[in-house]
Write a protein that holds these residues in place. Structure first.
Motif, mmCIF file in Angstrom:
data_model
loop_
_atom_site.group_PDB
_atom_site.id
_atom_site.type_symbol
_atom_site.label_atom_id
_atom_site.label_comp_id
_atom_site.label_asym_id
_atom_site.label_seq_id
_atom_site.Cartn_x
_atom_site.Cartn_y
_atom_site.Cartn_z
ATOM 1 N N GLY A 18 -10.200 -9.643 -1.175
ATOM 2 C CA GLY A 18 -9.407 -10.471 -0.568
ATOM 3 C C GLY A 18 -7.906 -9.633 -0.521
ATOM 4 O O GLY A 18 -8.016 -8.369 -0.355
ATOM 5 N N ALA A 19 -6.913 -10.399 0.267
ATOM 6 C CA ALA A 19 -5.522 -9.608 0.656
ATOM 7 C C ALA A 19 -5.061 -9.317 -0.701
ATOM 8 O O ALA A 19 -5.223 -9.768 -1.945
ATOM 9 C CB ALA A 19 -4.873 -10.657 1.286
ATOM 10 N N ALA A 20 -4.461 -8.168 -0.614
ATOM 11 C CA ALA A 20 -3.329 -7.826 -1.547
ATOM 12 C C ALA A 20 -2.349 -8.536 -1.909
ATOM 13 O O ALA A 20 -1.778 -9.233 -0.839
ATOM 14 C CB ALA A 20 -2.860 -6.204 -1.223
ATOM 15 N N VAL A 21 -1.761 -8.715 -3.187
ATOM 16 C CA VAL A 21 -1.049 -9.748 -3.464
ATOM 17 C C VAL A 21 -0.059 -8.849 -4.402
ATOM 18 O O VAL A 21 -0.006 -8.271 -5.273
ATOM 19 C CB VAL A 21 -1.619 -10.783 -4.462
ATOM 20 C CG1 VAL A 21 -0.596 -11.634 -5.141
ATOM 21 C CG2 VAL A 21 -2.432 -11.632 -3.761
ATOM 22 N N ALA A 22 1.411 -8.969 -4.209
ATOM 23 C CA ALA A 22 2.491 -8.418 -4.690
ATOM 24 C C ALA A 22 2.856 -9.061 -5.904
ATOM 25 O O ALA A 22 2.991 -10.276 -5.774
ATOM 26 C CB ALA A 22 3.657 -8.134 -3.789
ATOM 27 N N LEU A 23 3.008 -8.223 -7.040
ATOM 28 C CA LEU A 23 3.279 -8.817 -8.215
ATOM 29 C C LEU A 23 4.623 -8.927 -8.498
ATOM 30 O O LEU A 23 5.037 -10.162 -9.017
ATOM 31 C CB LEU A 23 2.869 -7.927 -9.432
ATOM 32 C CG LEU A 23 1.302 -7.664 -9.429
ATOM 33 C CD1 LEU A 23 1.023 -6.498 -10.398
ATOM 34 C CD2 LEU A 23 0.274 -8.854 -9.787
ATOM 35 N N HIS A 24 5.744 -8.225 -7.853
ATOM 36 C CA HIS A 24 7.298 -8.414 -8.011
ATOM 37 C C HIS A 24 7.565 -8.589 -9.607
ATOM 38 O O HIS A 24 7.223 -7.749 -10.108
ATOM 39 C CB HIS A 24 7.509 -9.606 -7.338
ATOM 40 C CG HIS A 24 7.269 -9.789 -5.827
ATOM 41 N ND1 HIS A 24 7.845 -8.618 -4.831
ATOM 42 C CD2 HIS A 24 6.505 -10.553 -4.929
ATOM 43 C CE1 HIS A 24 7.377 -9.106 -3.742
ATOM 44 N NE2 HIS A 24 6.466 -9.938 -3.724
ATOM 45 N N ALA A 25 8.092 -9.632 -10.026
ATOM 46 C CA ALA A 25 8.627 -9.702 -11.434
ATOM 47 C C ALA A 25 7.531 -9.888 -12.430
ATOM 48 O O ALA A 25 7.369 -9.595 -13.379
ATOM 49 C CB ALA A 25 9.650 -10.965 -11.414
ATOM 50 N N ASP A 55 0.740 1.466 -4.510
ATOM 51 C CA ASP A 55 1.626 1.421 -3.472
ATOM 52 C C ASP A 55 1.013 0.400 -2.312
ATOM 53 O O ASP A 55 1.284 0.247 -1.132
ATOM 54 C CB ASP A 55 1.513 3.028 -2.787
ATOM 55 C CG ASP A 55 0.246 3.351 -2.563
ATOM 56 O OD1 ASP A 55 -1.037 2.776 -2.591
ATOM 57 O OD2 ASP A 55 -0.172 4.673 -2.492
ATOM 58 N N GLY A 56 -0.093 -0.168 -2.696
ATOM 59 C CA GLY A 56 -0.889 -1.172 -1.710
ATOM 60 C C GLY A 56 -1.911 -0.270 -0.532
ATOM 61 O O GLY A 56 -2.507 -1.200 0.146
ATOM 62 N N ALA A 57 -1.739 0.880 -0.774
ATOM 63 C CA ALA A 57 -2.657 1.738 0.378
ATOM 64 C C ALA A 57 -3.959 2.360 -0.390
ATOM 65 O O ALA A 57 -4.899 2.277 -0.023
ATOM 66 C CB ALA A 57 -1.751 2.678 1.008
ATOM 67 N N PRO A 86 1.736 -0.078 -16.029
ATOM 68 C CA PRO A 86 3.340 -0.554 -15.465
ATOM 69 C C PRO A 86 3.287 0.014 -13.974
ATOM 70 O O PRO A 86 4.200 -0.462 -13.407
ATOM 71 C CB PRO A 86 4.053 0.328 -16.426
ATOM 72 C CG PRO A 86 3.401 1.035 -17.057
ATOM 73 C CD PRO A 86 2.058 0.688 -17.118
ATOM 74 N N GLU A 87 2.443 0.852 -13.593
ATOM 75 C CA GLU A 87 2.686 1.445 -12.225
ATOM 76 C C GLU A 87 2.009 0.470 -11.116
ATOM 77 O O GLU A 87 2.291 0.597 -10.063
ATOM 78 C CB GLU A 87 1.847 2.926 -12.183
ATOM 79 C CG GLU A 87 0.382 2.681 -12.250
ATOM 80 C CD GLU A 87 -0.310 2.459 -13.418
ATOM 81 O OE1 GLU A 87 -1.421 2.370 -13.587
ATOM 82 O OE2 GLU A 87 0.347 2.272 -14.425
ATOM 83 N N ILE A 88 1.513 -0.649 -11.669
ATOM 84 C CA ILE A 88 0.529 -1.528 -10.704
ATOM 85 C C ILE A 88 1.512 -2.610 -10.225
ATOM 86 O O ILE A 88 2.023 -3.223 -10.782
ATOM 87 C CB ILE A 88 -0.528 -2.255 -11.483
ATOM 88 C CG1 ILE A 88 -1.571 -1.162 -11.868
ATOM 89 C CG2 ILE A 88 -1.218 -3.167 -10.417
ATOM 90 C CD1 ILE A 88 -2.369 -0.225 -10.686
#
Length: 126
Positions: A18-25, A55-57, A86-88
């Motif tokens: 699937g597509a990458a999903v940013a976690l933000h908060a 980093d998404g890459a 925590p780095e994810i």
């Protein structure tokens, strides 16, 4: 509050991601992942892995979470504790679909996977 589809309602017929999903908060939070298999044919299996990236890459070699192999329709939920990672900053789902037996060997799954922040309880040990 974090709530995202890691796999939108889809028909899976081959291995993929699937597509990458940013976690933000939600980075470092506890997530509840709910997998729903709505449609399936006999003699097939589905494996779903949750991968993480800083980093998404570049994606970690080892998945953050693996759903047990599925053979039937139904719903299952697992918790993913991102406090240990925590780095994810991004997550994605990858899957392996397998079909065996006679006839058409193309797998066929109707699925979706939803992730949401989980309200965890802290227990007081007094």
């Amino acid at each position: 509050m974090f709530a995202q589809f890691l796999i939108p309602q889809s028909t899976i017929t081959a291995n993929g991601s699937g597509a990458a999903v940013a976690l933000h908060a939600a980075a470092g939070a506890l997530l509840q992942l709910t997998l729903v298999i709505e449609k399936i044919v006999e003699q097939q299996s589905l494996e779903i892995h949750i991968e993480g990236s800083a980093d998404g890459a570049t994606w970690a070699e080892k998945p953050l979470l693996v759903f047990p192999q599925k053979f039937y329709t139904g719903q299952s939920a697992l918790l993913l504790d991102l406090a240990a990672h925590p780095e994810i900053t991004q997550v994605r789902a990858t899957w392996k679909a397998h079909r065996w037996g006679r006839g058409e060997l193309t797998p066929h799954f109707g699925v979706y996977l939803f992730a949401e922040a989980h309200a965890s309880l802290k227990l007081d040990s007094k």
